[in-house]
Design an enzyme around this catalytic site. Structure first.
Site, PDB file in Angstrom:
ATOM      1  N   HIS A  67       0.831  -1.208   0.000  1.00 44.85           N
ATOM      2  CA  HIS A  67       0.000   0.000   0.000  1.00 44.85           C
ATOM      3  C   HIS A  67       0.872   1.268   0.000  1.00 44.85           C
ATOM      4  O   HIS A  67       0.690   2.157  -0.834  1.00 44.85           O
ATOM      5  CB  HIS A  67      -0.913  -0.019   1.235  1.00 44.85           C
ATOM      6  CG  HIS A  67      -1.822   1.170   1.357  1.00 44.85           C
ATOM      7  ND1 HIS A  67      -3.126   1.160   0.905  1.00 44.85           N
ATOM      8  CD2 HIS A  67      -1.621   2.408   1.872  1.00 44.85           C
ATOM      9  CE1 HIS A  67      -3.685   2.339   1.148  1.00 44.85           C
ATOM     10  NE2 HIS A  67      -2.782   3.120   1.732  1.00 44.85           N
ATOM     11  N   GLU A  68       1.820   1.339   0.930  1.00 47.75           N
ATOM     12  CA  GLU A  68       2.665   2.539   1.018  1.00 47.75           C
ATOM     13  C   GLU A  68       3.561   2.663  -0.217  1.00 47.75           C
ATOM     14  O   GLU A  68       3.783   3.763  -0.715  1.00 47.75           O
ATOM     15  CB  GLU A  68       3.504   2.543   2.301  1.00 47.75           C
ATOM     16  CG  GLU A  68       2.691   2.567   3.603  1.00 47.75           C
ATOM     17  CD  GLU A  68       1.682   3.719   3.704  1.00 47.75           C
ATOM     18  OE1 GLU A  68       1.819   4.719   2.986  1.00 47.75           O
ATOM     19  OE2 GLU A  68       0.733   3.599   4.513  1.00 47.75           O
ATOM     20  N   HIS A 101      -5.892   6.598  -2.915  1.00 52.21           N
ATOM     21  CA  HIS A 101      -6.714   5.522  -2.370  1.00 52.21           C
ATOM     22  C   HIS A 101      -7.739   5.058  -3.396  1.00 52.21           C
ATOM     23  O   HIS A 101      -8.272   5.849  -4.169  1.00 52.21           O
ATOM     24  CB  HIS A 101      -7.391   5.967  -1.072  1.00 52.21           C
ATOM     25  CG  HIS A 101      -6.419   5.999   0.065  1.00 52.21           C
ATOM     26  ND1 HIS A 101      -6.540   6.827   1.144  1.00 52.21           N
ATOM     27  CD2 HIS A 101      -5.285   5.272   0.264  1.00 52.21           C
ATOM     28  CE1 HIS A 101      -5.521   6.611   1.962  1.00 52.21           C
ATOM     29  NE2 HIS A 101      -4.742   5.682   1.448  1.00 52.21           N
ATOM     30  N   CYS A 102      -7.995   3.745  -3.373  1.00 62.44           N
ATOM     31  CA  CYS A 102      -8.856   3.109  -4.370  1.00 62.44           C
ATOM     32  C   CYS A 102     -10.220   2.802  -3.744  1.00 62.44           C
ATOM     33  O   CYS A 102     -10.309   2.460  -2.569  1.00 62.44           O
ATOM     34  CB  CYS A 102      -8.173   1.831  -4.845  1.00 62.44           C
ATOM     35  SG  CYS A 102      -9.068   0.936  -6.115  1.00 62.44           S
ATOM     36  N   CYS A 160      -8.816  -3.966  -3.187  1.00 62.93           N
ATOM     37  CA  CYS A 160      -7.533  -3.509  -3.741  1.00 62.93           C
ATOM     38  C   CYS A 160      -6.595  -3.134  -2.602  1.00 62.93           C
ATOM     39  O   CYS A 160      -7.028  -2.600  -1.577  1.00 62.93           O
ATOM     40  CB  CYS A 160      -7.765  -2.306  -4.644  1.00 62.93           C
ATOM     41  SG  CYS A 160      -6.238  -1.545  -5.249  1.00 62.93           S
ATOM     42  N   CYS A 193      -5.428  -3.626  -7.874  1.00 65.34           N
ATOM     43  CA  CYS A 193      -6.508  -3.974  -8.796  1.00 65.34           C
ATOM     44  C   CYS A 193      -6.074  -3.602 -10.219  1.00 65.34           C
ATOM     45  O   CYS A 193      -5.063  -2.924 -10.404  1.00 65.34           O
ATOM     46  CB  CYS A 193      -7.804  -3.254  -8.403  1.00 65.34           C
ATOM     47  SG  CYS A 193      -7.783  -1.484  -8.736  1.00 65.34           S
ATOM     48  N   CYS A 252      -5.525   0.250 -10.697  1.00 63.16           N
ATOM     49  CA  CYS A 252      -4.325   0.770 -10.035  1.00 63.16           C
ATOM     50  C   CYS A 252      -3.064   0.236 -10.708  1.00 63.16           C
ATOM     51  O   CYS A 252      -2.079   0.954 -10.858  1.00 63.16           O
ATOM     52  CB  CYS A 252      -4.320   0.403  -8.559  1.00 63.16           C
ATOM     53  SG  CYS A 252      -5.535   1.325  -7.604  1.00 63.16           S
TER      54      CYS A 252
HETATM   55 ZN    ZN Z   1      -2.928   5.106   2.077  1.00 63.60          ZN
HETATM   56 ZN    ZN Z   2      -7.200  -0.213  -6.905  1.00 60.12          ZN
END
Ligand code: ZN
Ligand code: ZN
Length: 183
Positions: A130-131, A140-141, A146, A165, A168
Site C-alpha cells: 500500500h505505502e 486511495h482506491c 484492492c 486492482c 491501479c
Molecule cells: Zn494510504
Molecule cells: Zn485499486
C-alpha cells in the site's frame, strides 16, 4: 533495475523482514533487498504522545536514498503517528522515494488476541505494498479488495488483497514507464 530496499528501523524481528522481502516481488514485480544497517527511530520519538512521528522518519531517510534505489521502505516496530491522527500504520511520500510502515498495530496481541504470525506477515505485506503504491503516486482506491483501499483499522487491512486492482496496476505501470523514459 527496479529495486525496493528494506530498511530496519531499530530492533525488528528478522524473520518478519525476510518474509516481507520474499513476498514483495510477488505483489509488485520488483526486486527486494534488506539493507545491512538500521536507522535509529529515537530522534523521532515525541514523549508527549509516546509515539514516533512518521513524517520526521521519512525526512531522516532522505540522505540514505541512493541513485540505484528504486524505493526505500523503512519497517518499524514502534507506534507511528502524524499530528492530525491518533496513529498511522504507515506513511509514504507521494511519488516517492521513501515510505515507512510499522508492525506495532498489526499484531493480534495489540488487540488483546493470541499472536498469529501468518496474520501479521500478511498485514505487513499489505501495508508495505500500500505505502509503496503511494510512492508510485497512487491514491486511495474505491475497491475495498484492492491493496490501495484506505484502511483505518486492521479489519479493513484483512479485507484487502495484497495486490493492486486492474485500474491501479495500469496507473502504476504507465507512471513507471513514464519515469523510465525520462531517466
Ligand atoms: Zn494510504
Ligand atoms: Zn485499486
Amino acid at each position: 533495475m527496479k529495486l525496493v530496499h528494506l530498511l530496519p528501523l531499530g530492533k525488528l524481528d528478522v524473520s518478519l523482514l525476510r518474509d516481507l522481502c520474499g513476498a514483495i516481488p510477488r505483489c509488485l514485480h520488483v526486486a527486494c533487498e534488506i539493507l545491512p544497517f538500521e536507522l535509529d527511530p529515537t530522534p523521532s520519538y515525541h514523549a508527549e504522545r509516546q509515539q514516533y512521528h512518521s513524517s520526521e522518519i521519512l525526512q531522516r531517510m532522505q540522505p540514505l536514498v541512493r541513485t540505484q534505489d528504486w524505493r526505500l521502505l523503512a519497517v518499524a516496530d514502534v507506534d507511528l503517528y502524524i499530528p492530525i491522527l491518533k496513529y498511522v500504520f504507515g506513511e509514504a511520500q507521494m511519488g516517492g522515494p521513501c515510505a515507512v510502515v510499522s508492525v506495532h498495530r498489526l499484531r493480534q496481541e495489540f488487540y488483546g488476541l493470541d499472536p498469529d504470525d501468518a496474520v501479521l506477515s500478511q498485514r505487513l505485506l499489505k501495508e508495505s505494498v500500500h505505502e509503496l503504491g503511494h510512492t508510485l503516486d497512487l491514491r486511495h482506491c474505491q475497491d475495498y479488495r484492492c491493496v490501495m483501499a484506505s484502511s483505518h483499522s486492521v479489519e479493513w487491512i484483512d479485507l484487502r488483497e495484497s495486490t493492486l486492482c486492474e485500474s491501479c496496476r495500469s496507473q502504476a505501470e504507465s507512471k513507471t514507464a513514464l519515469a523510465e523514459k525520462r531517466a
